[in-house]
Structures are given as C-alpha cells and as structure tokens.
Design an enzyme around this catalytic site. Structure first.
Site, mmCIF file in Angstrom:
data_model
loop_
_atom_site.group_PDB
_atom_site.id
_atom_site.type_symbol
_atom_site.label_atom_id
_atom_site.label_comp_id
_atom_site.label_asym_id
_atom_site.label_seq_id
_atom_site.Cartn_x
_atom_site.Cartn_y
_atom_site.Cartn_z
ATOM 1 N N PRO A 175 0.950 -1.163 -0.033
ATOM 2 C CA PRO A 175 0.092 0.225 0.069
ATOM 3 C C PRO A 175 0.788 1.188 -0.097
ATOM 4 O O PRO A 175 1.922 1.414 0.789
ATOM 5 C CB PRO A 175 -0.782 -0.111 1.433
ATOM 6 C CG PRO A 175 -0.172 -1.308 1.977
ATOM 7 C CD PRO A 175 0.630 -2.056 1.026
ATOM 8 N N GLU A 176 0.612 2.288 -0.953
ATOM 9 C CA GLU A 176 1.233 3.414 -1.027
ATOM 10 C C GLU A 176 0.076 4.572 -0.882
ATOM 11 O O GLU A 176 -0.927 4.231 -0.389
ATOM 12 C CB GLU A 176 2.163 3.593 -2.364
ATOM 13 C CG GLU A 176 2.946 2.413 -2.643
ATOM 14 C CD GLU A 176 3.838 2.635 -3.776
ATOM 15 O OE1 GLU A 176 4.022 3.631 -4.472
ATOM 16 O OE2 GLU A 176 4.404 1.495 -4.537
ATOM 17 N N LYS A 189 2.807 7.123 4.572
ATOM 18 C CA LYS A 189 1.970 5.834 4.437
ATOM 19 C C LYS A 189 1.687 5.491 5.920
ATOM 20 O O LYS A 189 1.428 4.592 6.281
ATOM 21 C CB LYS A 189 2.949 4.748 3.968
ATOM 22 C CG LYS A 189 3.315 4.950 2.406
ATOM 23 C CD LYS A 189 4.063 3.743 1.990
ATOM 24 C CE LYS A 189 5.439 4.094 1.405
ATOM 25 N NZ LYS A 189 6.288 3.216 0.998
ATOM 26 N N HIS A 237 -11.550 -12.575 10.441
ATOM 27 C CA HIS A 237 -10.918 -13.094 9.308
ATOM 28 C C HIS A 237 -9.609 -13.770 9.776
ATOM 29 O O HIS A 237 -8.949 -13.267 10.774
ATOM 30 C CB HIS A 237 -10.474 -11.829 8.578
ATOM 31 C CG HIS A 237 -9.986 -12.523 7.350
ATOM 32 N ND1 HIS A 237 -8.638 -12.848 6.946
ATOM 33 C CD2 HIS A 237 -10.608 -12.566 5.836
ATOM 34 C CE1 HIS A 237 -8.452 -13.049 5.712
ATOM 35 N NE2 HIS A 237 -9.611 -13.017 4.988
ATOM 36 N N ARG A 259 21.951 14.242 -3.002
ATOM 37 C CA ARG A 259 21.831 12.661 -3.288
ATOM 38 C C ARG A 259 22.496 12.319 -4.301
ATOM 39 O O ARG A 259 21.663 12.310 -5.297
ATOM 40 C CB ARG A 259 20.358 12.432 -2.988
ATOM 41 C CG ARG A 259 19.669 13.050 -1.799
ATOM 42 C CD ARG A 259 20.158 12.424 -0.648
ATOM 43 N NE ARG A 259 20.314 11.232 -0.503
ATOM 44 C CZ ARG A 259 19.200 10.509 0.422
ATOM 45 N NH1 ARG A 259 18.330 11.315 0.799
ATOM 46 N NH2 ARG A 259 19.370 9.342 0.461
ATOM 47 N N ARG A 283 15.142 -4.115 -4.289
ATOM 48 C CA ARG A 283 13.912 -4.262 -4.663
ATOM 49 C C ARG A 283 13.856 -4.256 -6.145
ATOM 50 O O ARG A 283 14.639 -3.980 -6.862
ATOM 51 C CB ARG A 283 12.880 -2.855 -4.285
ATOM 52 C CG ARG A 283 12.846 -2.537 -2.716
ATOM 53 C CD ARG A 283 12.199 -3.533 -2.091
ATOM 54 N NE ARG A 283 10.627 -3.478 -2.448
ATOM 55 C CZ ARG A 283 9.649 -2.795 -2.116
ATOM 56 N NH1 ARG A 283 10.042 -1.934 -0.847
ATOM 57 N NH2 ARG A 283 8.414 -3.036 -2.267
#
Ligand SMILES: [Zn+2]
Length: 261
Positions: free
Chosen positions: A2-3, A58, A90, A150, A250
C-alpha cells in the site's frame, strides 16, 4: 504494497467507521502485535474516544481524547476490515479494535508485518517525513533541493520518505516511466525540467481516478500498470520490452529505450 492512494483509501474507511466512537477494547491475535501492544497498553485504550484519524505519508494516526495516539503502518500487506460484531474474525486478522457500538475494526495482514503502536500524549510517533506527494508544497523546486546532495539513483531516492512521503516501489516505477526518466539516473543530476515532468507524473499516478479497483494487484485482467510488474511485456510507448533490475533490494521495472539517464 500500500502506497499513498491505498493508505488514503484505507484511512478514509477507518475514519468513517471510528471517528467520534468509543473503543471497548483492543485485542492482539499475533505475537508481533502483542509485543508492539502489550496488555497494559491495550488496557489504556479502553473507553477512549477517537477524536480524529489522519494520514501522513503511509502512516495512519488515530488521535484519542486523552491525547495519546494509536499509530498504524501497513508495511507490505496490511489493510483494515470493518466488520460488525457478529461476523467471524478473518483468519489473517492480527489485531482488532472493538467499538462500544458493536463495530469491529480488524487489522488484516497475511504477512503480519504491519506496525500498530500506542504513543503517550505529547510524543510524536512519526519519523522525519518529506512533503506529501499529493500536496501543493511538493513541487520541482522543493524536490530539486531535497535531491541536490543525493548521489543515489532517482528511484530509491523517490522511495525515501524523507524526500517525499507516500511513494513506494510501484508508484516510483510508474512515475519514472511516465516522466521518461531512467530509474538509474543519479538523483542529484536530474535536470530541473525533468523534475518538473517527474513531479507532474507522480501527482498523476497517485491521483489516477481511472485506476482499476482492487488494492495492489490486478484481479480483473486489466492492465493496471505501464511498467511495474511488466517484465518482458512491450512498453506501450515504444514497443521495447520492459526490463527488471534490482535496486536497493527491490525490483525495478522500466523501459531502457525511452527512459533515459
Ligand atoms: Zn519505451
């Protein structure tokens, strides 16, 4: 994972279920959650009124009347299930909040990696976060300042929540595809005009009203993404195969032909 758009949607469901309501009890159903919220902490939630629910990046913050804050972060796979008391719990529910009106809020997470922690009044549960990706304060000038020192690749830089809050692996790949910027471009060297394009692309992918329903996976066969998870499939812009590389542990998906460093 989720973003920003998925967390926003989950937060809105939580808000409509819980704001103004009173917590009857919080129960943990998994060791990871029992460690994060031991019984003594869970007891402090009893009879607390929920004043306000908000999202930051988030993160989700449940503000209680005694000014303590219940903090939730879905990490890889979490979500809220809003249930009535007589529905069964659940099997992947790891913690649940029962309200005095009978509503049950379940933190559902098959991988049990979510965070759910209680923070005393006056403490800030949030780490250092950059501007919200969907906020007007996030623009090319701000992004240029955040990236100027960066020397890492632009894609992991976009996923650094201190630079911009709410972007993860999926929307970083999608925004870079839209902006025609290689995920391997050095963050500090991306030109101002390309950052203008990138910010517009980020706002477009996270605000896409035409996004098919469903949380993070395409369940109805419709192509949901242009780059993400499309290794070997043709780029819809130039026809080249979408490539997959590893960046910062990733998978990154991109078109090596029309996304330039
Ligand atoms: Zn292409």
């Amino acid at each position: 994972m989720p973003e920003l758009p998925e967390v926003e949607e989950a937060m809105l469901r939580l808000r409509s279920a819980i704001e103004g309501k009173t917590i009857a009890r919080l129960q943990t159903l998994h060791p990871s959650f029992s460690r994060q919220l031991p019984a003594a902490s869970a007891r402090r939630l009893r009879q607390q009124v929920v004043e306000r629910v908000e999202r930051r990046g988030k993160h989700q913050l449940i503000h209680l009347r005694n000014k303590s804050i219940l903090h939730a972060h879905f990490r890889m796979n979490g979500d809220w299930l809003i249930q009535s008391g007589n529905e069964p719990v659940h099997k992947f529910t790891r913690a649940l909040i029962e309200l005095t009106d009978g509503t049950r809020i379940e933190l559902n997470d098959s991988r049990a990696l979510s965070a759910l922690t209680l923070h005393a009044a006056g403490t800030d549960p949030l780490p250092d976060l950059g501007p919200e990706a969907n906020d007007d304060s996030f623009d090319a000038a701000q992004l240029a300042r955040a990236l100027e020192s960066r020397r890492i690749a632009i894609k992991p830089a976009l996923m650094d929540q201190r630079i911009v809050a709410g972007i993860g692996n999926i929307y970083a790949a999608e925004a870079l595809w839209r902006a025609r910027i290689s995920p391997t471009a050095v963050a500090s060297s991306v030109s101002k005009s390309r950052l203008v394009r990138l910010v517009a692309a980020i706002k477009a992918v996270i605000g896409d009203e035409n996004r098919p329903p469903g949380r993070y996976t395409d369940t109805d066969g419709r192509e949901r993404f242009e780059a993400y998870d499309r290794e070997g499939k043709p780029c819809s812009r130039c026809g080249s195969s979408i490539a997959r590389i590893a960046q910062a542990g990733r998978s990154t998906y991109y078109c090596a032909k029309c996304q330039r460093t």
